[in-house]
Design an enzyme around this catalytic site. Sequence first.
Site, mmCIF file in Angstrom:
data_model
loop_
_atom_site.group_PDB
_atom_site.id
_atom_site.type_symbol
_atom_site.label_atom_id
_atom_site.label_comp_id
_atom_site.label_asym_id
_atom_site.label_seq_id
_atom_site.Cartn_x
_atom_site.Cartn_y
_atom_site.Cartn_z
ATOM 1 N N LYS A 168 9.544 19.062 -18.398
ATOM 2 C CA LYS A 168 8.596 19.810 -19.233
ATOM 3 C C LYS A 168 7.335 20.075 -18.425
ATOM 4 O O LYS A 168 7.049 19.406 -17.430
ATOM 5 C CB LYS A 168 8.249 19.034 -20.509
ATOM 6 C CG LYS A 168 7.631 17.642 -20.290
ATOM 7 C CD LYS A 168 6.136 17.635 -20.066
ATOM 8 C CE LYS A 168 5.582 16.229 -19.954
ATOM 9 N NZ LYS A 168 4.156 16.197 -19.504
ATOM 10 N N GLY A 207 6.679 10.414 -11.546
ATOM 11 C CA GLY A 207 5.223 10.355 -11.546
ATOM 12 C C GLY A 207 4.601 11.710 -11.327
ATOM 13 O O GLY A 207 3.568 11.847 -10.680
ATOM 14 N N ALA A 208 5.229 12.729 -11.907
ATOM 15 C CA ALA A 208 4.841 14.113 -11.638
ATOM 16 C C ALA A 208 4.224 14.811 -12.840
ATOM 17 O O ALA A 208 3.819 15.965 -12.748
ATOM 18 C CB ALA A 208 6.065 14.905 -11.167
ATOM 19 N N GLY A 214 7.744 14.584 -17.224
ATOM 20 C CA GLY A 214 8.470 13.943 -18.315
ATOM 21 C C GLY A 214 9.888 13.535 -18.008
ATOM 22 O O GLY A 214 10.680 13.345 -18.936
ATOM 23 N N GLY A 215 10.246 13.359 -16.745
ATOM 24 C CA GLY A 215 11.632 13.084 -16.393
ATOM 25 C C GLY A 215 12.208 11.847 -17.054
ATOM 26 O O GLY A 215 13.284 11.897 -17.663
ATOM 27 N N ALA A 216 11.514 10.713 -16.954
ATOM 28 C CA ALA A 216 12.026 9.470 -17.529
ATOM 29 C C ALA A 216 12.129 9.569 -19.045
ATOM 30 O O ALA A 216 13.095 9.089 -19.649
ATOM 31 C CB ALA A 216 11.131 8.302 -17.125
ATOM 32 N N SER A 217 11.149 10.197 -19.672
ATOM 33 C CA SER A 217 11.170 10.359 -21.131
ATOM 34 C C SER A 217 12.330 11.241 -21.570
ATOM 35 O O SER A 217 12.990 10.974 -22.579
ATOM 36 C CB SER A 217 9.854 10.969 -21.609
ATOM 37 O OG SER A 217 8.763 10.140 -21.288
ATOM 38 N N SER A 218 12.589 12.294 -20.812
ATOM 39 C CA SER A 218 13.699 13.190 -21.122
ATOM 40 C C SER A 218 15.032 12.473 -20.959
ATOM 41 O O SER A 218 15.945 12.626 -21.784
ATOM 42 C CB SER A 218 13.642 14.421 -20.216
ATOM 43 O OG SER A 218 14.636 15.360 -20.565
ATOM 44 N N ASP A 265 6.026 10.612 -24.848
ATOM 45 C CA ASP A 265 6.587 11.941 -24.575
ATOM 46 C C ASP A 265 8.003 12.111 -25.117
ATOM 47 O O ASP A 265 8.454 13.229 -25.353
ATOM 48 C CB ASP A 265 6.647 12.203 -23.061
ATOM 49 C CG ASP A 265 5.325 12.669 -22.493
ATOM 50 O OD1 ASP A 265 4.446 13.071 -23.275
ATOM 51 O OD2 ASP A 265 5.174 12.621 -21.261
#
Length: 284
Positions: free
Chosen positions: A22, A106-107, A110-114, A146
């Site tokens: 996102k 850490g960008a 939202g990668g981990a949340s997705s 998120d």
Amino acid sequence: MNKKNNLLVLEDGVKVILAPAKVNFGLWIKGKRPDGYHDIFSIIHTIDLYDRIYIELHYTLEVLSVGPFSKNLKDNIVYEGVLAFSRLTGKNFDYKIVIEKNIPVGAGLGGASSDLAAVISYLNEELENPMKEQELTDFLSSFSKDAPFFLKGGCALVYGTGDQVKVLEPISREITVVYPNIEASTSKVYGAFTKQTEEVLLLEDILRLLEENDIENIIENHLQETAIEIYKEIGELIRFLESVGYKPYMSGSGSSVYVFGKLSDKIKMALESRGWYVYECKTI
């Protein structure tokens, strides 16, 4: 291969889930709450940059990570989330879950949340939805503020601590995301944010401009200055893009920055020569 939504089924029975990144089309902080969290509102949109999650039956629960941004996921929220979901439902999830990390870590994407939302949503469907939507939202938000957004994706207004989601009409845009190869800590950036903020635009004005398809003129990120103070690479990236004529915006708490449209090949090469990652994306 057959496909249903973001779920693919391979010939050998391995399930593949696409978990999108996102970007934040603005992030406004209204103040700090007694519980330590910040009251915010933000316009968030999913983009076509995906982690791929492979799920197959296994003799025990195992979560692995591969790909350009892989790391040890034993203590990752996906692993912890599945264990907690198992305790709540009374079901054992003996799966091997392999997360192909294509979304930078850490960008502010939202990668981990997705990933968490994709896996828990899949497991909930496998059990014929014992958790209804609000229960699922509450469960996910206990791990990541998120994560509830990713249950539906698309475009949404998030508010409160970020766990309240109001679905909006999608916004069609091409964007280029640049990751300066630095892992920013969300808690560190929020923890260092001490400024008193004045809302330049009221929420009603933001929603009105969205309806007029004027997203570029409303974006503001109250965390950007703080993030730059902590991570100099973000400031270097923003200044570079500005120097070559682009208007950059930071996503979330950083470290990624995006511009609308595409970059020239020359600019892309200049960015990549610094070890930075460039992704040409579309909103989805």
